[in-house]
Design an enzyme around this catalytic site. Sequence first.
Site, PDB file in Angstrom:
ATOM      1  CB  CYS A 119      -0.146  -3.895   2.996  1.00 53.55           C
ATOM      2  SG  CYS A 119       1.153  -4.521   2.082  1.00 53.55           S
ATOM      3  CG  HIS A 261      -0.088  -0.092   3.482  1.00 51.66           C
ATOM      4  ND1 HIS A 261       0.711  -0.182   3.413  1.00 51.66           N
ATOM      5  CD2 HIS A 261      -0.433  -1.003   2.888  1.00 51.66           C
ATOM      6  CE1 HIS A 261       1.465  -0.533   2.664  1.00 51.66           C
ATOM      7  NE2 HIS A 261       0.393  -1.062   1.906  1.00 51.66           N
ATOM      8  CG  ASN A 291       2.400  -0.657  -0.780  1.00 51.44           C
ATOM      9  OD1 ASN A 291       3.370  -1.512   0.457  1.00 51.44           O
ATOM     10  ND2 ASN A 291       1.707  -1.134  -1.223  1.00 51.44           N
TER      11      ASN A 291
END
Length: 335
Positions: A119, A261, A291
Site C-alpha cells: 500500500c 492511502h 482499499n
Amino acid sequence: MEEKKFNQIGVSFKGSGSYVPDQILTNQKISKKVDTSDEWIKSRTGISERRISSLGDNVTDMGYKAALNAIEKANWDVNTIDLIVLATSTPHDLFGSAPSIQAKLGASNAVAFDLTAACSGFLFALITASQFLKGGNFKRAVVIGADQLSSFVDWNDRRSCILFGDGAGALAIEATNEFDNFIGFNMRTDGERGSFLNLPFKNDRDSIIDNIDFLRGGFSPIQMNGQEVYKFAVKEVPIILKKLLKETNYSSERVDWLVLHQANQRILDSVGDKLKIPREKILSNLEKYGNTSAGTIPLMIDEAIKNNKIKQNDIIATSGFGAGLSWGAALIKWG
Ligand code: COA
C-alpha cells in the site's frame, strides 16, 4: 540506455488518470457470504462497496487504462515517455507487468519496471521516478499504482475481506528547470513488524526427482492483524507527515489537501486530527472503492482533479502506508 543528461532541477505534475472495474461488490452482498453487516463495515471502516476485477481487468489492463488517461491529460506523444514505473503487489506476470503496459501504450522509448511496496507502493514509485527526473536521466515519466487484491483475499475471512477492492491510478510527471513541485519526501520500513500484514509464499513442497525438492509457486491469502495495523497507521503516519512539514518549512495550515492511502475512514480522520487538518481538506473516496492498495492515492488525486477540488498550485500532503511494514510521505504542489 542512450546517454542523455538534462539540466533540470524539479518535477512538474502534468496529468492524472484512473480506472476501476465495473463489478460492484456492496456490503450487503458481502454479508451474504460472511457473517457481517453493512452497518458494521460502514461504522468501522467507512466503506460501502468495492470494485472486483473480472476477465479483462487484470493489473496490466487497469494500469494501461489509467496510464493512457494520464498521458492524454498531459497531452504527450507516447514516444516522448522515458520511464514507466508500475507499483503493484499483484502483477499479472510475476516477472513484471510494466513491460506489457509499455507495449500496449506503444511507448517504445520508455524503460518500464514494477516496484513492490504494497500500500506504500504508489508513493515509493512516485518518489523513485522523481529522483530519476531530478537526477537528469529522464524527462518524462508515468507512475502507475494498480492492484487486484480480490484475487488474494480470503473471502471467508470477515476480518479482512471487507476492506479490499481493485483499481488503478496514474500520474504523468515531467522534469523542468524552472521550478520544483516535488517539495519533499520521507520513507520508512520496519520489517520487524512485517507479520502484521502478509501475502506469503505458500511453501508447497514437491519433488523434482529423488532427493531433490522444490517449492511450487503460489501464494496464501492475505493475513492481517487488523488492530496492530490500525495502531501502526494512526501512530506513524502523523509522525512522518509532521516531520516532512517541519523539514520543508510548511505549516499544516498551508496544506490544501491531505491525500492519505485510503485504508479506513477512521485512520484518515485520526491522522487529520493529529495534524490539525480540518475534515474538509481530507480527501476520501474509500466509501466507493475500499482499499485498492497501490491504486488508492492516484485514484483519489485523479477523482479530486475531475471534481475540481485539486487545482493548479494546490499543496498536497500525501502518505502511503501498509505491509512491509512500510510507510512514507510526500509534499507536492499540483501542476
Ligand atoms: N463483521 C462483523 N464483525 C466483525 C467483522 C466483520 N466484518 N470483523 C471482525 N468482527 C468482529 C471480531 O470478530 C470481534 O468480535 P469479538 O469481540 O467477538 O471477538 C469484533 O468484531 C471486534 O474486532 P476487532 O478486530 O477488534 O475490530 P476493529 O474495531 O479493530 O476493526 C478492522 C477491524 C479490520 C476494521 C480494523 O482493525 C482496521 O481497519 N484495521 C486496519 C486494517 C487495514 O487498514 N489494513 C490495510 C492497511 S494498508
